[in-house]
Write a protein that holds these residues in place. Structure first.
Motif, PDB file in Angstrom:
ATOM      1  N   ALA A 148       1.778  -2.302  10.397  1.00 56.80           N
ATOM      2  CA  ALA A 148       0.866  -1.790   9.366  1.00 56.80           C
ATOM      3  C   ALA A 148       1.663  -1.243   8.188  1.00 56.80           C
ATOM      4  N   TRP A 149       0.945  -1.103   7.056  1.00 57.13           N
ATOM      5  CA  TRP A 149       1.540  -0.538   5.847  1.00 57.13           C
ATOM      6  C   TRP A 149       1.111   0.908   5.662  1.00 57.13           C
ATOM      7  N   GLY A 150       2.028   1.723   5.149  1.00 62.89           N
ATOM      8  CA  GLY A 150       1.716   3.072   4.687  1.00 62.89           C
ATOM      9  C   GLY A 150       2.279   3.209   3.283  1.00 62.89           C
ATOM     10  N   GLU A 151       2.472   4.430   2.832  1.00 69.27           N
ATOM     11  CA  GLU A 151       2.975   4.601   1.466  1.00 69.27           C
ATOM     12  C   GLU A 151       3.739   5.905   1.300  1.00 69.27           C
ATOM     13  N   ASN A 152       4.907   5.814   0.671  1.00 67.27           N
ATOM     14  CA  ASN A 152       5.597   7.026   0.241  1.00 67.27           C
ATOM     15  C   ASN A 152       5.004   7.391  -1.118  1.00 67.27           C
ATOM     16  N   GLY A 153       5.152   6.522  -2.112  1.00 68.18           N
ATOM     17  CA  GLY A 153       4.430   6.750  -3.362  1.00 68.18           C
ATOM     18  C   GLY A 153       5.226   6.410  -4.603  1.00 68.18           C
ATOM     19  N   TYR A 154       4.607   6.635  -5.752  1.00 70.05           N
ATOM     20  CA  TYR A 154       5.273   6.395  -7.030  1.00 70.05           C
ATOM     21  C   TYR A 154       6.405   7.381  -7.221  1.00 70.05           C
ATOM     22  N   ARG A 155       7.546   6.865  -7.555  1.00 66.31           N
ATOM     23  CA  ARG A 155       8.753   7.688  -7.642  1.00 66.31           C
ATOM     24  C   ARG A 155       8.977   8.112  -9.094  1.00 66.31           C
TER      25      ARG A 155
END
Ligand code: X2X
Length: 343
Positions: A148-155
């Motif tokens: 599955a995919w998750g997200e750290n985010g916009y850096r």
């Protein structure tokens, strides 16, 4: 004796029908599985790990018991070795950033191409579409089981020296980066002085002033309290976002019953969705409340106009073009098309 044997056979047959592990299979189960993460449960990323572990425990009636190892502690904090350790079985499962695994799987550099993904819909167009499937096939080929995919985010860019509004403002800033040479090349093109180090080493380096700045998602900035280590200037430029991938070591995966595998997969998909919602909280609502919170901490937030942002895009274009070739033009073309067609 004969009766006992047929009873045992009947029990095994029943177990199979119900999808329960037989005694022999259950013996192959470890009492604890080790999940690697870069950060702990104070961060959306670590929270995602906790949610996944809890769901797995519940769905498997406690047959699969997962312990979290934040700080990539199973590999002494060396996050760019996580993928190799997963393959080798030093780590049983992980939620990893595409950045940290890109030294081993070069196509993961796709997400680190500067200014490829202009908004959250663009990230989704990749991870939830054909490109996401292609990447999972590559990870599978590389020897792990992606779920599955998750997200750290916009850096976003922060530093201790001065506000950054133009590439010229970056001149000479010592910026901590992680991952592949793509980051070094991007920040060099911007006129900065990039230095590669792990997250574990980065925080003391901000505190001592050994480095001036860094790039990380806002959820990392707040949970790690980077404003307390001099990071008082923030530029919202949205140049790169790193998805997270939920994976299991192949041998561990094969040691589970088909039904337990399905439970672990389903738990990862559900946890991934929840984690992405947590990671985006405060950034997608009108007025971006999380940015207001950050301003209230005494951080100067620079919001670039489209024209100002374009100057950063332009100066990094040669790096994009070079890395498009290294990642694979077919994959990058597919990603560009998916983004152009996003809803
Ligand atoms: O090291 C980082 O910057 C972090 C925490 O964002 C990653 O692991 C990619």
């Amino acid at each position: 004796m004969k009766l006992r044997r047929s009873l045992l056979t009947a029990a095994a047959a029943l177990s199979l029908v119900l999808g329960l592990p037989t005694a022999a299979q259950a013996q192959n189960y470890k009492s604890e599985y080790r999940m690697s993460l870069v950060v702990g449960t104070a961060f959306p990323w670590g929270k995602g790990g906790e949610i996944w572990a809890n769901k797995v425990k519940e769905k498997t009636n406690g047959r699969i018991n997962i312990k979290l190892y934040p700080g990539v502690s199973l590999i002494q904090g060396d996050q760019t070795r996580e993928f190799s350790a997963l393959r080798q079985g030093v780590i049983d499962m992980a939620i990893g950033s595409t950045i940290n695994w890109s030294p081993q799987v070069r196509q993961l550099n796709l997400f680190s191409l500067p200014f490829l993904m202009p908004d959250y819909a663009a990230i989704d167009a990749l991870t939830q579409g054909e490109v996401g499937k292609d990447i999972f096939a590559l990870l599978e080929k590389a020897g792990v089981v992606p779920l599955a995919w998750g997200e750290n985010g916009y850096r976003e860019l922060t530093n201790s020296k001065h506000p950054v509004r133009t590439p010229a403002d970056m001149k000479g800033l010592k910026i901590r980066v992680v991952g592949s040479p793509l980051f070094v090349e991007t920040f060099t093109a911007l006129g900065a002085n990039p230095t590669q180090m792990s997250w574990a080493d980065a925080q003391p380096a901000f505190a001592s002033g050994a480095v001036d700045g860094q790039e990380n998602p806002m959820s990392i900035f707040t949970a790690a309290k980077l404003h307390t280590v001099g990071q008082k200037n923030l530029t919202m430029w949205g140049y790169v976002a790193d998805p997270l991938v939920f994976v299991v070591n192949k041998e561990i995966w094969n040691s589970w019953t088909p039904q337990d595998r399905e439970h672990v997969r389903q738990a990862a998909i559900e946890a991934g969705k929840e984690e992405i919602a947590i990671a985006r909280k405060g950034m997608i609502e009108p007025g971006q409340p999380l940015l207001k919170d950050i301003e209230a901490l005494g951080v100067n937030v620079v919001r670039l106009t489209p024209a100002e942002r374009e100057a950063f895009v332009k100066i990094t274009r040669p790096v994009y073009a070079k890395w498009k070739g290294q990642i694979g033009a077919d994959l990058v073309n597919k990603a560009e098309k998916a983004i152009a067609a996003r809803k």
